[in-house]
Motif scaffolding. Structure first.
Motif, PDB file in Angstrom:
ATOM      1  N   SER A 361      27.344  13.607  39.616  1.00 13.65           N
ATOM      2  CA  SER A 361      28.658  13.625  40.255  1.00 13.65           C
ATOM      3  C   SER A 361      28.844  15.053  41.037  1.00 13.65           C
ATOM      4  CB  SER A 361      29.826  13.450  39.441  1.00 13.65           C
ATOM      5  OG  SER A 361      29.918  14.455  38.538  1.00 13.65           O
ATOM      6  N   GLY A 362      27.994  16.069  40.763  1.00 11.56           N
ATOM      7  CA  GLY A 362      28.197  17.355  41.161  1.00 11.56           C
ATOM      8  C   GLY A 362      28.454  18.230  40.125  1.00 11.56           C
ATOM      9  N   TYR A 363      29.042  17.777  38.963  1.00  6.62           N
ATOM     10  CA  TYR A 363      29.017  18.501  37.939  1.00  6.62           C
ATOM     11  C   TYR A 363      28.310  17.879  36.654  1.00  6.62           C
ATOM     12  CZ  TYR A 363      32.710  20.972  40.695  1.00  6.62           C
ATOM     13  OH  TYR A 363      33.095  21.703  41.698  1.00  6.62           O
ATOM     14  N   TYR A 364      28.069  18.441  35.673  1.00  7.04           N
ATOM     15  CA  TYR A 364      27.669  17.851  34.296  1.00  7.04           C
ATOM     16  C   TYR A 364      28.510  17.133  33.521  1.00  7.04           C
ATOM     17  CZ  TYR A 364      23.192  19.922  35.001  1.00  7.04           C
ATOM     18  OH  TYR A 364      21.920  20.117  35.245  1.00  7.04           O
ATOM     19  N   HIS A 365      28.379  15.807  33.360  1.00  4.74           N
ATOM     20  CA  HIS A 365      29.485  15.076  32.440  1.00  4.74           C
ATOM     21  C   HIS A 365      28.829  14.007  31.673  1.00  4.74           C
ATOM     22  CE1 HIS A 365      33.112  16.472  33.964  1.00  4.74           C
ATOM     23  NE2 HIS A 365      32.607  16.288  35.377  1.00  4.74           N
ATOM     24  N   ILE A 366      29.091  13.590  30.927  1.00  2.00           N
ATOM     25  CA  ILE A 366      28.738  12.582  29.731  1.00  2.00           C
ATOM     26  C   ILE A 366      28.725  11.027  30.302  1.00  2.00           C
ATOM     27  CG2 ILE A 366      28.808  11.803  27.343  1.00  2.00           C
ATOM     28  CD1 ILE A 366      30.397  14.287  27.011  1.00  2.00           C
ATOM     29  N   TYR A 367      27.747  10.149  30.309  1.00  2.00           N
ATOM     30  CA  TYR A 367      27.726   8.959  30.446  1.00  2.00           C
ATOM     31  C   TYR A 367      27.241   7.895  29.328  1.00  2.00           C
ATOM     32  CZ  TYR A 367      28.210  10.634  35.160  1.00  2.00           C
ATOM     33  OH  TYR A 367      28.607  11.540  36.415  1.00  2.00           O
ATOM     34  N   ARG A 368      27.828   6.988  29.266  1.00  2.00           N
ATOM     35  CA  ARG A 368      27.871   6.108  28.132  1.00  2.00           C
ATOM     36  C   ARG A 368      26.949   4.783  28.453  1.00  2.00           C
ATOM     37  NH1 ARG A 368      32.939   2.706  25.648  1.00  2.00           N
ATOM     38  NH2 ARG A 368      32.059   1.771  23.940  1.00  2.00           N
ATOM     39  N   TYR A 369      25.744   4.283  27.742  1.00  2.00           N
ATOM     40  CA  TYR A 369      25.102   3.432  28.016  1.00  2.00           C
ATOM     41  C   TYR A 369      24.868   2.495  26.813  1.00  2.00           C
ATOM     42  CZ  TYR A 369      23.245   5.594  32.371  1.00  2.00           C
ATOM     43  OH  TYR A 369      23.139   6.225  33.483  1.00  2.00           O
ATOM     44  N   ASN A 370      24.272   1.405  27.073  1.00  2.00           N
ATOM     45  CA  ASN A 370      24.119   0.361  25.868  1.00  2.00           C
ATOM     46  C   ASN A 370      22.746   0.321  25.986  1.00  2.00           C
ATOM     47  OD1 ASN A 370      23.290  -1.468  27.806  1.00  2.00           O
ATOM     48  ND2 ASN A 370      25.045  -2.650  27.557  1.00  2.00           N
ATOM     49  N   TYR A 371      21.940  -0.205  24.969  1.00  2.00           N
ATOM     50  CA  TYR A 371      20.437  -0.138  24.844  1.00  2.00           C
ATOM     51  C   TYR A 371      19.826  -1.230  25.607  1.00  2.00           C
ATOM     52  CZ  TYR A 371      20.093   2.399  20.310  1.00  2.00           C
ATOM     53  OH  TYR A 371      20.221   3.659  19.439  1.00  2.00           O
ATOM     54  N   ASP A 372      20.518  -1.931  26.646  1.00  6.38           N
ATOM     55  CA  ASP A 372      19.744  -2.835  27.694  1.00  6.38           C
ATOM     56  C   ASP A 372      19.557  -1.634  28.873  1.00  6.38           C
ATOM     57  OD1 ASP A 372      19.452  -4.831  26.013  1.00  6.38           O
ATOM     58  OD2 ASP A 372      21.414  -5.651  26.556  1.00  6.38           O
ATOM     59  N   GLY A 373      20.213  -0.562  28.732  1.00  4.40           N
ATOM     60  CA  GLY A 373      20.255   0.433  29.935  1.00  4.40           C
ATOM     61  C   GLY A 373      21.416   0.251  31.097  1.00  4.40           C
ATOM     62  N   ARG A 558      25.032  33.178  42.337  1.00  5.69           N
ATOM     63  CA  ARG A 558      24.728  31.746  42.453  1.00  5.69           C
ATOM     64  C   ARG A 558      23.483  31.518  41.960  1.00  5.69           C
ATOM     65  NH1 ARG A 558      26.577  31.372  48.767  1.00  5.69           N
ATOM     66  NH2 ARG A 558      26.274  33.562  48.511  1.00  5.69           N
ATOM     67  N   GLY A 559      23.245  30.355  41.412  1.00  5.16           N
ATOM     68  CA  GLY A 559      22.129  30.062  40.386  1.00  5.16           C
ATOM     69  C   GLY A 559      22.540  29.730  39.003  1.00  5.16           C
ATOM     70  N   ILE A 560      23.893  30.569  38.588  1.00  5.12           N
ATOM     71  CA  ILE A 560      24.266  30.551  37.425  1.00  5.12           C
ATOM     72  C   ILE A 560      24.941  29.018  36.939  1.00  5.12           C
ATOM     73  CG2 ILE A 560      26.185  31.516  36.239  1.00  5.12           C
ATOM     74  CD1 ILE A 560      24.201  33.572  36.135  1.00  5.12           C
ATOM     75  N   ALA A 561      25.061  28.702  35.709  1.00  5.48           N
ATOM     76  CA  ALA A 561      25.617  27.652  35.296  1.00  5.48           C
ATOM     77  C   ALA A 561      27.281  27.733  35.239  1.00  5.48           C
ATOM     78  CB  ALA A 561      24.926  27.124  33.921  1.00  5.48           C
ATOM     79  N   ASN A 562      27.555  26.547  34.907  1.00  6.06           N
ATOM     80  CA  ASN A 562      29.212  26.244  34.660  1.00  6.06           C
ATOM     81  C   ASN A 562      30.122  26.487  35.842  1.00  6.06           C
ATOM     82  OD1 ASN A 562      27.921  26.090  32.115  1.00  6.06           O
ATOM     83  ND2 ASN A 562      29.092  27.869  31.109  1.00  6.06           N
ATOM     84  N   TYR A 563      29.422  26.425  37.125  1.00  4.32           N
ATOM     85  CA  TYR A 563      30.386  26.696  38.473  1.00  4.32           C
ATOM     86  C   TYR A 563      30.225  25.096  39.332  1.00  4.32           C
ATOM     87  CZ  TYR A 563      31.910  31.292  37.221  1.00  4.32           C
ATOM     88  OH  TYR A 563      32.339  32.480  36.706  1.00  4.32           O
ATOM     89  N   GLY A 564      29.426  24.437  38.369  1.00  7.44           N
ATOM     90  CA  GLY A 564      29.117  23.149  39.371  1.00  7.44           C
ATOM     91  C   GLY A 564      27.614  23.128  39.787  1.00  7.44           C
ATOM     92  N   SER A 565      27.206  22.037  40.241  1.00  7.19           N
ATOM     93  CA  SER A 565      25.591  21.930  40.595  1.00  7.19           C
ATOM     94  C   SER A 565      25.435  22.458  42.150  1.00  7.19           C
ATOM     95  CB  SER A 565      25.204  20.512  40.526  1.00  7.19           C
ATOM     96  OG  SER A 565      25.428  19.891  39.340  1.00  7.19           O
ATOM     97  N   ALA A 566      26.466  22.314  42.916  1.00 10.24           N
ATOM     98  CA  ALA A 566      26.153  23.232  44.291  1.00 10.24           C
ATOM     99  C   ALA A 566      26.194  24.481  44.248  1.00 10.24           C
ATOM    100  CB  ALA A 566      27.274  22.694  45.222  1.00 10.24           C
TER     101      ALA A 566
END
Length: 750
Positions: A361-373, A558-566
């Motif tokens: 999404s442009g930022y690190y977040h948690i996504y939930r999956y089942n075992y079928d993917g 820039r290059g540092i984490a915690n400010y978004g992927s861009a």
């Protein structure tokens, strides 16, 4: 390359403003008589870090910790503290020698301790050790393994798994017999099982290359064949005929070890190889046992590290299928060294769901999956980065995590339901929080600080209620009331292209706003790292500089984490470009402050910070009049392939990027004073980096200063004396070329 210093920073400052924390005014308070005295007194600011070697036991209802060589058990419910192990009077079996240990682990039944002793280091994490089992009921100590690289009790407590000499073994308590499970590793064939090669251990961040299955039936392990990997040699030049140490380390474009995963049925000895449907050069950075007893999850990455696949394997048959894929135009992260995040994927016990951390999404977040993917839902959302999953409770369907939601300068603790509802902020104190949560998520230790608050360690319940303050470091608070101390003050400014950067300065003791002071920027700046946090600063090198009339500065480039992927991934394929730009622009911002002497600015750092230093001097000459670079990478073609190709892409896809990120390309631009420091025994950033830069500078008619410390490792220091000397040499270099102080004390004088 990962040689990171975490320093303090502050949240909530106004743009271009300066926050004045407590402890700044240090006039008339005791100061340090020498640099060595200052460095020796670091404990006065560092204080106590709270309970050490914390291990959760009894399913998470208790935790153990060490006090000197004693091991205690704490019950968070009753706050009962019990001594459960002490060295006094205990000897090694069959010996009169007092028992000593390096570290320990618990058995799953919480009735046995596995001690690691007699450690002989190999690489950053690994070493050869002897292992002993201690029975808490009988208080008996038995040797379980000798000269092993790793050993671990099986979950049912009946056996010890062992890796020794590149082969796998088990020791059975019932029979007292050791059983060899693999025999295909020899010193000549370059094949070994159960431990990583240099580059996997260093750049994928793990030590033990095998895992017990939860039911104790299987052992899954990595096998490496590194006979095609180039040989790196180094020596410390000691002895009449110095020995060369040989290590197989692939650099950019080199052949990698061939890696595969095997699973052994411990009872029968049957071995099954798990072969993913991959072609060409690829990595297997992680494996995980799922909640299905016979199913192992395997993660693969292509060499460019921008295409991840997650396989599920039946370990009895080797049958498999791809459950999930993740692709990125830059890189896919599977762990983070700097935030102590070992995993980006989680398989809760007794659950048929797993969680994947992605920046899609442009930022690190948690996504939930089942075992079928199948993606069930995105758990966390927003224009901020989730940093670390601290706990997962399948019963209450809650995830506990740390994030930068309040600011890129903060790390705060939250709970949220699996479906993304009922988000709750559990931490209340501004600043940097690090969480050690029980596996049942009922309790956690919260280690936190901020720029004006030394480290506190609290024992909390899952609602965030403090059950006991384990450490408040009142001694540190008292010390900075009575001694000279300058706390960080924080600023924010925008670069020429409109990028907002956070940074800090530490002002000199006895600061006079009507004077002008030299500036020393202490930097690291590597991708996915983080330099400036709202945490307490205990850096005595910086305090020594402040005592001696320097302003110390740092910035989240820039290059540092915690400010978004861009913000972070803009450095992809062009390391050095944006980092050096941001350091130069920070210098420009500071130069406009009325108390800064713009003609007297220095930049210094170690490892990636060394590269940041040299590359900035060469591509922005004249901004900093002095640079001190310890163990710098100077050309990314000289560094290991996993780290480098993650951020620079394989060489064949980015030849111009490698050329433009090399110090050698710009060696003729040097106009400032540069001190280079390196060890000849640096297996991480090889001495060739400094030596090739010296040649390029010499060929351009440029002179620099050089200090070599042969026995040192990465960072050059190898004992207390060498550490003091390196810091003293660096300080004198600043004194000579920033202040023009040529009347300096003799470092050899007693």
């Amino acid at each position: 390359m990962k040689y990171q210093f975490v320093r303090g920073s502050l949240i909530g400052m106004l743009a271009l403003g300066i926050v004045l924390p407590l402890g700044l005014m240090a006039q008339s308070k005791p100061q340090y008589g020498s640099l060595a005295e200052a460095l020796r007194s670091a404990g006065n600011l560092y204080g106590s870090q709270g309970p050490q070697s914390v291990n959760w036991t009894n399913g998470g209802n208790k935790y153990s910790y060490t006090n000197n060589d004693e091991i205690h058990s704490m019950d968070p419910k009753t706050l009962n503290d019990e001594l459960i192990f002490k060295n006094q009077g205990l000897t090694f079996p069959g010996s009169a020698k007092g028992f000593e240990y390096e570290s320990f682990q618990w058995s799953h039944d919480s009735k046995h301790l596995v001690f690691k002793t007699n450690l002989r280091k190999i690489y950053r994490r690994s070493g050869i050790s002897d292992y002993y089992i201690y029975d808490l009921d009988s208080k008996q100590l038995k040797q379980a393994a000798k000269d092993a690289r790793s050993a671990e009790l099986s979950p049912d407590g009946s056996k010890v798994g062992i890796e020794r000499g590149g082969n796998m073994f088990t020791y059975d308590f019932a029979t007292g017999q050791e059983k060899q499970l693999t025999g295909d590793s020899t010193s000549e064939n370059g094949i070994f099982n159960g431990h990583y090669d240099w580059v996997y251990e260093e750049e994928f961040g793990q030590e033990q290359a095998w895992n017990w299955s939860p039911d104790s039936k299987y052992m899954a392990f990595w096998q490496f064949d590194e006979h095609t990997v180039p040989d790196f040699q180094m020596t410390n030049y000691e002895g009449q005929h110095p020995d060369n140490i040989h290590i197989s380390i692939p650099q950019v474009g080199d052949a990698n070890p061939v890696v595969k995963i095997g699973v052994i049925d411990v009872a029968s000895g049957k071995k099954v190889w798990l072969t993913p449907d991959e072609t060409g050069d690829f990595y297997i950075p992680r494996i995980y046992w799922t909640s299905n007893p016979d199913v192992l999850a395997m993660m693969t990455l292509n060499r460019a590290q921008n295409h991840l696949k997650l396989y599920f394997f039946n370990v009895k048959t080797g049958e498999h299928h791809v459950v999930m894929e993740e692709q990125n135009s830059t890189w896919v992260a599977i762990f983070n060294f700097y935030t102590n995040v070992n995993d980006m994927i989680y398989f809760p016990e007794k659950s048929k769901e797993f969680f994947w951390v992605s920046d899609r999404s442009g930022y690190y977040h948690i996504y939930r999956y089942n075992y079928d993917g199948k993606l069930i839902n995105q758990v966390t959302k927003g224009n901020w980065d989730m940093i670390k999953v601290s706990g997962i409770d399948p019963e209450s369907k809650k995830i506990y995590y740390l994030s930068a939601e309040t600011s890129g300068l903060e790390q705060q603790f939250y709970a949220i339901k699996f479906d993304g509802s009922d988000k709750t902020k559990l931490s209340t104190v501004p600043g940097f929080h690090d969480i050690n949560m029980s596996p049942n998520t009922k309790y956690y230790l919260d280690s936190y600080s901020n720029v004006s608050t030394p480290l506190h360690v609290a024992l909390n319940d899952d609602k965030g209620k403090t059950l006991k303050m384990l450490e408040d470091n009142k001694g540190v608070s008292d010390f900075i009331k009575d001694h000279a101390y300058s706390a960080p003050e924080f600023f924010n400014f925008k670069t020429a292209d409109g990028t907002s950067l956070d940074g800090y300065i530490i002002k000199p003791f006895n600061f006079d706003p009507n004077k002008k002071y030299p500036v020393v920027m202490t930097v690291y700046g590597g991708p996915e790292s983080h330099d400036v946090f709202n945490s307490f600063s205990a850096d005595m090198w910086q305090q020594w500089l402040a005592q001696n009339g320097y302003i110390v500065a740092n910035v989240n480039n820039r290059g540092i984490a915690n400010y978004g992927s861009a913000f972070m991934k803009i450095v992809y394929k062009q390391l050095g470009k944006y980092e050096s730009n941001d350091f130069a622009e920070t210098a420009g911002y500071l130069a406009k402050l009325p108390f800064v002497d713009a003609s007297k600015m220095a930049i210094m750092g170690t490892s990636y910070g060394g590269y940041s230093t040299t590359y900035t001097l060469l591509t922005h000459p004249g901004v900093f009049s002095v640079g001190i670079a310890n163990s710098p990478v100077t050309d990314w073609r000289l560094y290991d392939d996993i780290y480098t190709e993650r951020y620079m892409a394989p060489l064949s896809d980015n030849e111009n990027g490698y050329k433009n990120s090399s110090d050698m390309t710009f060696a003729g631009n040097l106009k400032d004073h540069l001190l280079l420091i390196h060890s000849m025994s640096d297996d991480n950033v090889h001495p060739a980096n400094t030596m090739q830069l010296l040649t390029a500078l010499t060929n351009s008619g440029k002179d620099v200063d050089l200090r070599i410390y042969p026995p040192g490792a990465h960072g050059a220091a190898y004992n207390w004396e060498s550490y003091i000397l390196i810091e003293s040499v660096s300080y004198q270099y600043l004194e000579r070329y920033l202040k023009g102080n040529c009347d300096l004390p003799n470092l050899n004088a007693k």
